[in-house]
Write an enzyme that holds these catalytic residues in place. Structure first.
Site, mmCIF file in Angstrom:
data_model
loop_
_atom_site.group_PDB
_atom_site.id
_atom_site.type_symbol
_atom_site.label_atom_id
_atom_site.label_comp_id
_atom_site.label_asym_id
_atom_site.label_seq_id
_atom_site.Cartn_x
_atom_site.Cartn_y
_atom_site.Cartn_z
ATOM 1 N N THR A 45 0.766 -1.284 0.433
ATOM 2 C CA THR A 45 -0.412 0.500 -0.435
ATOM 3 C C THR A 45 0.495 1.538 0.035
ATOM 4 O O THR A 45 0.663 2.313 -0.680
ATOM 5 C CB THR A 45 -1.072 -0.048 0.939
ATOM 6 O OG1 THR A 45 -2.070 -1.229 0.799
ATOM 7 C CG2 THR A 45 -1.561 1.614 1.159
ATOM 8 N N TYR A 132 4.339 -12.479 5.325
ATOM 9 C CA TYR A 132 3.414 -11.907 4.490
ATOM 10 C C TYR A 132 2.737 -12.427 3.418
ATOM 11 O O TYR A 132 3.530 -12.797 2.585
ATOM 12 C CB TYR A 132 3.442 -10.452 3.936
ATOM 13 C CG TYR A 132 2.784 -9.349 3.511
ATOM 14 C CD1 TYR A 132 1.450 -10.401 3.183
ATOM 15 C CD2 TYR A 132 3.423 -8.665 2.954
ATOM 16 C CE1 TYR A 132 0.596 -9.522 3.084
ATOM 17 C CE2 TYR A 132 2.111 -7.701 2.134
ATOM 18 C CZ TYR A 132 0.848 -7.789 2.299
ATOM 19 O OH TYR A 132 -0.456 -7.499 1.504
ATOM 20 N N LYS A 160 0.885 -11.925 8.254
ATOM 21 C CA LYS A 160 -0.152 -11.445 7.597
ATOM 22 C C LYS A 160 -0.384 -12.621 6.796
ATOM 23 O O LYS A 160 0.112 -12.573 5.484
ATOM 24 C CB LYS A 160 0.541 -9.962 7.175
ATOM 25 C CG LYS A 160 -0.680 -9.525 6.784
ATOM 26 C CD LYS A 160 -0.443 -7.725 5.921
ATOM 27 C CE LYS A 160 -1.128 -6.928 4.673
ATOM 28 N NZ LYS A 160 -0.689 -6.100 4.533
#
Length: 229
Positions: A45, A132, A160
């Site tokens: 992001t 992740y 995550k």
């Protein structure tokens, strides 16, 4: 350690394309003022793929410097193991509380390759590492079996989970050892993941509505599911 609401921070840019430091500092303060527990600079992001190494480290240093209460989980992944190791060490040296390390993208490693990659990062980072898992971006899923192997590696503190596979996420929650955190990587799945026993979220939506996301996570974690919903 990174439970609760984490925000995958956007990276603000000035019109000339440089990192807008003042805007980034305001964003950090806005997040903390609205109850966010963890700040994640330089994730996907935060457009980490578009940042030079100097910009990447500069963004992390700004967030570390400005944060007063929230922990900093710095994005420091790469599809090159040696680069991920080097970036993780640099982020640690800048004062990050932990590292968010994405699985190698494009190269589609085997499960053993994923294990060896993250093991090398954890051994070098000397700080907590959150793995992740986002197969939609990387092209490969980290299976529950591999995550359970990684959970035994010193320094690997959690995952995550952005696979979108609720059956896999539930299996990880059932099998994880004590202290291994499971964080939602999808805003839309945060509430169900916490209902199943997850520890929080690394959110995109909380860039603009951190108070609402924090309130939802706090209530869900307290078992107040009607309010959270």
């Amino acid at each position: 350690m990174f439970a609760g609401t984490g925000t995958a921070l956007v990276t603000p840019f000035s019109k000339d394309g440089s990192v807008d430091e003042d805007a980034l500092r305001r964003l950090v303060n806005f997040q903390e003022d609205n109850g966010v527990d963890v700040l994640i600079p330089c994730g996907s992001t935060g457009e980490s793929a578009m940042l030079s190494l100097e910009e990447h480290l500069h963004v992390i240093s700004i967030v570390v410097d400005e944060a007063k209460r929230a922990k900093v989980l710095a994005g420091a992944g790469s599809n090159c193991t040696s680069e991920a190791v080097s970036l993780s060490r640099k982020a640690r040296d800048l004062g990050a509380d932990g590292i968010l390390s994405i699985s190698p993208y494009c190269v589609k490693p085997t499960q053993e390759g994923l294990y060896q990659h993250f093991k090398a990062v954890a051994e070098a980072a000397d700080c907590p590492v959150i793995v992740y898992n986002i197969p939609g971006r990387t092209g490969v899923n980290i299976t529950a079996d591999t995550l359970m192997r990684l959970a035994e590696v010193p320094g690997i503190a959690g995952v995550k989970e952005a696979s979108g596979n609720m059956a896999q996420i539930q299996e990880v929650l059932l099998r994880r050892p004590e202290g291994f955190e499971v964080l939602s990587g999808d805003d839309s799945l945060t509430l169900p993941i916490i209902c199943l026993g997850g520890d929080g979220v690394i959110s995109v939506a909380s860039n603009c509505c951190p108070g609402l996301v924090s309130e939802m996570v706090l209530n869900a974690a307290a078992g107040k599911f009607d309010i959270a919903r």
